[in-house]
Design a protein around this motif. Structure first.
Motif, PDB file in Angstrom:
ATOM      1  N   ARG A 147      38.142  27.849  81.379  1.00 22.58           N
ATOM      2  CA  ARG A 147      36.714  28.189  81.410  1.00 22.58           C
ATOM      3  C   ARG A 147      36.411  29.164  82.541  1.00 22.58           C
ATOM      4  N   ALA A 194      37.136  32.399  80.996  1.00 21.88           N
ATOM      5  CA  ALA A 194      36.087  32.768  80.045  1.00 21.88           C
ATOM      6  C   ALA A 194      34.781  33.095  80.755  1.00 21.88           C
ATOM      7  N   PHE A 231      32.759  30.689  82.196  1.00 19.70           N
ATOM      8  CA  PHE A 231      31.790  29.587  82.220  1.00 19.70           C
ATOM      9  C   PHE A 231      31.821  28.839  83.542  1.00 19.70           C
ATOM     10  N   PRO A 244      29.964  35.576  81.133  1.00 13.67           N
ATOM     11  CA  PRO A 244      30.789  35.266  79.962  1.00 13.67           C
ATOM     12  C   PRO A 244      30.567  36.254  78.822  1.00 13.67           C
ATOM     13  N   TRP A 245      29.276  36.645  78.643  1.00 14.59           N
ATOM     14  CA  TRP A 245      28.985  37.457  77.462  1.00 14.59           C
ATOM     15  C   TRP A 245      29.483  38.892  77.562  1.00 14.59           C
ATOM     16  N   VAL A 295      36.486  37.961  76.053  1.00  7.87           N
ATOM     17  CA  VAL A 295      37.668  37.137  75.800  1.00  7.87           C
ATOM     18  C   VAL A 295      37.233  36.054  74.820  1.00  7.87           C
ATOM     19  N   GLY A 296      37.894  35.995  73.669  1.00  8.56           N
ATOM     20  CA  GLY A 296      37.450  35.066  72.635  1.00  8.56           C
ATOM     21  C   GLY A 296      37.900  33.658  72.933  1.00  8.56           C
ATOM     22  N   MET A 297      36.981  32.716  72.698  1.00  9.04           N
ATOM     23  CA  MET A 297      37.345  31.340  72.993  1.00  9.04           C
ATOM     24  C   MET A 297      37.153  30.482  71.756  1.00  9.04           C
ATOM     25  N   PHE A 321      36.714  26.493  70.850  1.00  9.45           N
ATOM     26  CA  PHE A 321      36.484  25.225  71.515  1.00  9.45           C
ATOM     27  C   PHE A 321      37.173  24.091  70.784  1.00  9.45           C
ATOM     28  N   GLY A 345      29.385  37.371  66.250  1.00  8.84           N
ATOM     29  CA  GLY A 345      29.839  38.261  67.316  1.00  8.84           C
ATOM     30  C   GLY A 345      29.728  39.721  66.934  1.00  8.84           C
ATOM     31  N   GLU A 364      26.276  40.805  67.412  1.00  9.46           N
ATOM     32  CA  GLU A 364      26.030  41.042  68.834  1.00  9.46           C
ATOM     33  C   GLU A 364      26.532  42.415  69.245  1.00  9.46           C
ATOM     34  N   THR A 371      36.313  33.945  66.180  1.00 11.36           N
ATOM     35  CA  THR A 371      36.714  34.509  67.455  1.00 11.36           C
ATOM     36  C   THR A 371      37.537  35.784  67.258  1.00 11.36           C
TER      37      THR A 371
END
Lengths: 439, 546, 362
Positions: free
Chosen positions: C49, C52, C54, C74-75, C79-81, C83, C101, C104, C149
């Motif tokens: 995290r 990423a 967070f 993070p945005w 880097v794709g995460m 969960f 995404g 976005e 992702t």
């Protein structure tokens, strides 16, 4: 279902534990303010040891509903409020007991004050105090807005008070209704409505609660209120920067007391009525926080100096027709609501426009002034017009419509409302045109 | 189930139907729709209907603009004074009747503090309180906490990874809020907005205090309570209000039913501290919103110490007499209020949880009926319920009491319980909706029966929602007026709202004493709210989270 | 697909008194499949995290392609995460989830359409576009999460225990798919797991973590065959650990006397330092390196420990024995048991193993 049993017995214990039992009680439903009923409660209990006065303080309308809804087994002995309409309603429903108080008490009270009867002729309810209607104003407010104190009802229609006055709707307040009737009977139906409509257009607000009026004046939200005298007098007594005056054409209203039919304590109820009407009870009315007018004329000699005496006051000099008034009460109230209260915004706008046009004409030099004057006069007429005449207002079918569930009432009210809307819109239009011409 | 249904029918449906039957019957007592046809024929009523709908929508709109950011800040940000914010934010719901009106007039009215200052400085005034604008303004300030409280609960139930994922995809800020957070918190937001909408179209106090009458609720009230006229139109309007509320409820439910929102809880998003400019802006916003919405309370506070306050920016003379009057001379108002409202809120929580559980977790026949009846009180004017009670319960002695229910104080508790029941049902429903069935199933799998599962698993998980609902029931009951006035059997049994009413009628004792009672009511409620936050705050987040 | 190089320098993160991550320095090369392996609470998720964005580290720096990114939110990290619980948005359809995404990134409409289709095809989910996540099975949800992702072509792929919510068979399948996908795309991947098998199977390199520290970093074989700490030896695979003292150090072979009094010979390619004798050592022998013989049977292996069968479990491809010897259990996995004799519980046996299968842990 066992739980239900437990719950209900728990409930019962709660209730029993909190319901005090007295040997003698008198249960009173009243709309009077706390200082009034508390003073009387103490005084009466002191005079009648062992009798407990139980007060159930309710708004007049709620009180009437309460008595009606509990009629199968009345819980109250006494109904004790200001509004005469409330008593008439209960009497008509047969919910009040007839009673004739002892002669020595009744003989000291005249049958009428001016032309207003004090007691119900059939003995269903008795006036124990009278109050006059008048004008109350906030001195700070009047000074800040540079307004002179009003004197007469007609002043309410004066353009200088536009937006500064406040009244409670007659349908919500029995005493306002009586004032409206006094005006209608004194000036005649058409001129009366013209005055009502004009002053209605001047009102800053039309309140739902009758004590909303003194509240608005005391706090200075509005400058002038149409109120019953004790609101004004007790406000003065408690130091508010207000003043009060009776107009020369005033109405006085008895505040009454009646015995509820089939109440649990009839003997105590009678004792209470006798106490109220007797000298001891009457003297209590003079105390400054109560400030009401006794119905025994000779007591005024014992009262405070300069205390208003309705028996010596000039009371309009008109022969008030009580039967006419109560006969068309629902019609007049509904009419007032539908052409003034509910159309207040439009009415106010119409009059505002008329006043502006008149100002423009007064200042104006345009050559079309004559035409402008005509237009304004026409506008005034439209904004002063009642949708029906007085004959129709007392018409049996019309009056009956307000007692039944037929569709006639809805039709009438719709018609009045539509007419009022159209008239005010037209008046506004004409006045605007006039203002345009005068510029 | 049967017992619950019977209870609701007895205390809600039957009394109301007894009263509203008037609107559906003609003079011979036969069914007719004439009165409804007349309703739609009359321009006045059409106008009132339109105004009511408009004010409902506008209040929800403006209320959301205030409530949603507040809810977001209070759930997601960590800053000093957060508990204060959460406590104060419930206070707008507690504008005591009458004095609230007077106090707000003294602040915002045409000769109020603000306008007097404006006139002094700029010779200019703002008609805050005039007409429909005023109604919408006051109602927004009054009702926005409904949206805030419910939104906050939903917001704190969102799985943090939902938002993190979106951030990871490059989404942030308002866009993140709009695309992810908002849709996910919709159950609570819609519940709150719905409550607000229904309360607004049913709200009587605000239009009356502003003397604006062309709305449905005041039209109904004026017609029902005008002396001497048995006006059927009043009851017709009541029925229309009930229908409006039920329709909007059903629509919202249909919408929410489409989406699957149950999540297996994986802890709430941790509140994060804010610093610098952002912190300043957050505090500024909270301060502004609360400041404005607490103006009536400030007015009440000042009024309670004032002897004369008339056409002046601040009271002219001050006194302590008002408090002497209500605390020593007539202390029973306060005592009664506590007794009635705590009992009613307690009963509401129990009934609300039971009903919500049946609605969401059972397939028993009649649960929708149960739901409909439990929702009715939202839409029923207090006057109608009160009259219904008098009509139904006056006739017979309550077993063991030797008197009819209507002559005991317990009728008030029942009235409060029933009138506020929708809040706890809604709150429990929203909370329960977010508890995944698997949590309960696993308990049953481990050998717990239904009751035990509810008690051991479900109940702790929905405690937050229940407490929030109970709190709202407590808060709103403590200033309930319309049914109180009708049902108080005697002066000594009256609660605070009744006391205020009694004082407000008196020019001599006056507004001051009423305001003092109002202050006591506000203090009681804030104390209750604060304690709830403290007690539940440690264990399960704050009362409005979980 | 772009592939980033990731460098962590002295990353530390504390929660209260607890060090979640403590002074971790790592270098993840382009296109690597790098795994953070460790038990829960070891700080592996915190570290992921942190990458990423967070979690912002208390100390240390994260570099993406050589540039420090601590200050990048993070945005913007790209880097794709994925969960652990997939974090599929319940209010959006499968299509909208995957398209999120792209929207976005302001990709044109028809391009979004195309890429989403392609991504769904890639994970074998074409035709599910209009469904809601709740209408998919766990495995399908997992694929949607992955597609979502991957479709944005991130610089790196961060996977947080992505397979832990799947059943065993599906997990094995997905493992292979993931492997193929990653190798095909060549994307730098960081994988967080507590499952050592997954780690060994998928990774190019592994960092074994414990209590916020990396205890050993290396290729899977290295980690498994040459654990350098007791924790690693125990956590990765099964192990027989012996504490002992070097009795004799000779030519490529040392002789260790264990605490239990057993003698174990171990082979080492590099000659032990002089003076090794008397040194305390920790030895590890993997169960599969141990063979079992009947007491009389001879074998060429240098190590032989006599014991008794305490328990056995037949696993098909091997038999798992627990031997009691010298008062302690020894695990032995006899592989490919077909045709071999099954020893019974209580039977006397000899555990034999080669010195080169003995690992010197420390």
């Amino acid at each position: 279902m066992n739980r239900a049993a437990v719950l209900s017995s728990l409930l019962a214990i709660f209730i029993v534990a909190t319901t005090p039992l007295f040997a003698k009680e008198v249960v009173i439903v009243t709309s009077f303010p706390k200082e009034l009923f508390e003073t009387y409660k103490k005084a009466f209990e002191a005079k009648n040891p062992g009798t407990k006065v139980i007060i159930n303080s309710k708004q007049t309308n709620a009180g009437v509903t309460y008595i009606r809804e509990t009629k199968t087994r009345p819980e109250a002995d006494i109904f004790w409020v200001s509004a005469p309409d409330a008593f008439q309603t209960l009497k008509a429903d047969g919910l009040l007991d007839k009673y004739s108080p002892p002669k020595e008490i009744m003989s000291r009270i005249p049958a009428k004050i001016g032309t207003f009867p004090i007691h119900d002729p059939d003995g269903s309810y008795f006036g124990f105090a009278v109050s006059g209607y008048g004008l109350m104003w906030n001195k700070n407010y009047m000074q800040a807005h540079k307004l002179p104190a009003p004197k007469e009802w007609v002043d309410l229609a004066n353009s200088r008070y536009y937006g500064h006055t406040v009244i409670s709707a007659p349908s919500r307040s029995g005493t306002t209704h009586l004032t409206v009737e006094v005006i209608l009977q004194a000036y005649g139906w058409d001129k009366g409505w013209a005055l009502l409509l004009n002053s209605g257009g001047n009102m800053g607000a039309i309140t739902e609660r009758s004590f909303g009026v003194p509240e608005a004046v005391n706090s200075g939200q509005y400058g002038i209120g149409v109120v019953i005298d004790f609101f004004g007098l007790s406000a003065i007594a408690s130091g508010q920067p207000v003043d009060f005056a009776y107009p020369s054409l005033t109405s006085v209203v008895p505040a009454s007391v009646g015995i509820v039919k089939g109440g649990p304590n009839p003997e105590s109820a009678k004792a209470f009525v006798n106490y109220l009407l007797g000298e001891a009870g009457q003297m209590v009315l003079f105390s400054p926080e109560i400030a009401r007018l006794p119905v025994i004329p000779e007591l005024y000699a014992k009262g405070p100096k300069n205390y208003p005496n309705p028996f010596t006051m000039k009371l309009g000099g008109l022969d008030f027709n009580n039967r006419l008034s109560s006969g068309r009460r629902d019609v007049v109230n509904s009419l007032y609501d539908h052409i003034i209260t509910f159309r207040h915004r439009e009415l106010k706008e119409a009059w505002g426009t008329i006043y502006r046009a008149e100002e423009a004409i007064a200042r104006g030099k345009g050559k079309d002034l004559a035409q402008a004057r005509n237009l304004v006069a026409e506008a005034r007429k439209l904004a002063s017009q009642a949708p029906i005449n007085d004959k129709k207002a007392s018409d049996k079918d019309v009056v009956g419509a307000f007692k039944s569930k037929s569709g006639l009432k809805a039709e009438l009210e719709t018609e009045w409302e539509k007419l009022a809307r159209a008239n005010y819109a037209k008046a506004k239009e004409l006045a605007e045109k006039a203002a345009g011409l005068a510029r | 189930m049967a017992a619950l249904l019977a209870l609701l029918v007895l205390f809600i449906l039957y009394p109301v139907v007894r009263v509203l039957w008037v609107s559906l019957s003609d003079e011979e007592g036969k069914l007719t729709l004439l009165h409804f046809a007349n309703f739609f024929r009359r321009p006045l009523f059409r106008e009132a209907l339109w105004n009511s709908l408009l004010s409902g929508v506008l209040v929800v709109l403006f209320g959301s603009l205030m409530a949603v950011p507040l809810a977001y800040f209070s759930v997601r940000y960590e800053f000093r004074g957060k508990i204060l914010l959460q406590t104060l934010a419930t206070l707008p719901l507690v504008i005591p009747p009458f004095v609230g009106a007077v106090a707000l007039q003294l602040i915002l009215g045409r000769s109020g503090m603000v306008n007097l200052l404006l006139m002094r400085w700029f010779d200019w005034s703002v008609p805050f309180m005039e007409g429909l604008t005023g109604v919408v303004l006051v109602q927004t300030l009054h009702f926005f906490p409904f949206i805030m409280l419910n939104t906050a609960v939903s917001l704190s139930n969102i799985d943090p990874s939902m938002e993190e994922m979106a951030q990871n995809m490059g989404c942030r800020g308002l866009r993140l809020f709009g695309r992810i957070t908002l849709p996910l918190m919709l159950p609570g937001y819609i519940a709150g907005s719905l409550l607000t909408f229904i309360r607004v179209i049913d709200d009587l106090g605000t239009p009356l205090m502003l003397n604006y009458k062309n709305l449905l609720a005041p039209q109904a009230y004026l017609r029902i309570t005008t002396i001497g006229i048995d006006d059927v139109d009043g009851y017709v309007i009541c029925v229309i209000l009930v229908i409006l509320s039920l329709v909007s409820l059903a629509a919202a439910r249909k919408y929410l039913g489409l989406a699957e929102y149950a999540t297996v809880q994986r802890g709430a998003v941790a509140a994060r501290p804010v610093h610098g400019r952002k912190r300043f802006l957050v505090l500024l916003f909270c301060g502004l919103v609360l400041g404005i919405s607490l103006l009536p309370h400030m007015g009440i506070f000042l009024l309670s110490f004032s002897k004369v306050w008339s056409f002046s920016i601040l009271p002219a003379t001050y006194t302590l007499d008002n408090y002497t009057e209500i605390l020593f001379r007539v202390p029973h108002f306060v005592r009664n209020t506590l007794l009635y409202t705590i009992l009613a809120a307690g009963l509401d929580v129990i009934l609300g949880a039971a009903i919500a559980f049946l609605l969401l977790r059972s397939r028993i026949w009649g649960r929708n009926l149960l739901d409909a009846i439990a929702t009715l009180p939202l839409a029923i004017p207090g006057v109608v319920l009160a009259v219904g009670y008098l009509r139904v319960f006056h006739g017979w002695d309550f077993p063991g009491a030797g008197a009819p229910l209507t002559s005991t104080w317990f009728i008030l508790v029942i009235a409060y319980t029933m009138r506020r029941l929708p809040y706890t049902v809604r709150a429990s429903y929203a909370a329960l909706q977010q508890v995944h069935v698997s949590l309960e199933e696993s308990a049953q799998n481990l050998g717990a029966n239904r009751l035990k599962t509810f008690y051991k698993v479900t109940l702790p998980l929905i405690t937050g929602g229940l407490v929030a609902g109970g709190l709202i029931a407590f808060i709103t009951s403590s200033v309930e007026l319309s049914s109180t006035i009708m049902l108080v059997p005697r002066f000594e049994l009256g609660p605070i709202s009744y006391g205020i009413y009694v004082y407000m009628q008196s020019a001599a004792l006056g507004r001051g004493a009423g305001a003092a009672l109002g202050v006591v009511a506000i203090l009681l409620v804030s104390l209750g709210t604060y304690l709830t936050h403290r007690v539940f705050g440690g264990r399960a987040g704050s009362a409005f989270r979980v | 697909m772009p592939a980033a190089e990731i460098r962590l320098e002295k990353i530390s993160k504390r929660y209260g008194d607890l060090w979640a991550v403590r002074e971790i320095t790592l270098h993840i090369k382009r296109g690597e499949f790098y795994t953070f392996l460790g038990p829960s609470g070891c700080g592996k998720s915190t570290l992921l995290r942190t990458i990423a964005g967070f979690v912002s580290p208390d100390e240390g720096t994260v570099y993406l392609d050589g540039a420090p990114v601590n200050h990048i939110p993070p945005w913007e990290r790209d880097v794709g995460m994925v969960f652990q619980n997939y974090a599929l948005w319940p209010h959006l359809s499968v299509f909208e989830n995957v398209a999120f995404g792209l929207r976005e990134r302001k990709i044109p409409r028809d391009e979004i359409q195309r890429q989403v289709q392609q991504a769904l095809e890639q994970v074998g989910l074409q035709g599910t576009e209009r469904r809601r996540p709740s209408q998919l099975s766990g495995g399908q949800q997992q694929r949607v999460a992955l597609a979502r992702t991957l479709v944005i072509q991130p610089r790196a792929l961060l996977l947080d225990e992505p397979l832990s919510n799947l059943d065993a068979k599906l997990r094995a399948e997905m493992r292979i798919e993931l492997l193929k996908l990653q190798r095909d795309l060549g994307i730098t991947t960081i994988y967080v797991t507590h499952d050592q098998e997954e780690a060994l199977a998928l990774s190019t390199r592994i960092a074994v973590m414990e209590s916020g520290r990396v205890v050993q970093e290396g290729e899977p074989r290295e980690i498994y065959e040459q654990p350098r700490e007791k924790f690693v030896a125990e956590f990765v695979g099964k192990s027989n650990l012996f504490i002992g003292t070097v009795a004799r150090a000779g030519d490529g072979i040392i002789e260790v006397k264990t605490e239990e009094g057993l003698t174990i010979r171990a082979a080492f390619s590099s000659p032990l330092l002089p003076g090794a004798a008397g040194k305390k050592v920790l030895l590890n022998i993997r169960p599969e390196a141990i063979d079992l013989l009947a007491p009389g049977e001879e074998a060429a292996r240098l190590n032989r420990i006599a014991g008794k069968v305490a328990a056995l479990a037949y696993q098909g491809s091997f038999v798992e024995y627990e031997i009691e010897a010298g008062g302690r259990p020894i695990k032995a996995n006899v592989i490919n048991p077909k045709g071999k004799r099954l020893f019974q519980r209580g039977e006397e046996v000899a555990a034999v193993f080669d010195p080169k299968d003995v690992a010197l842990v420390s």
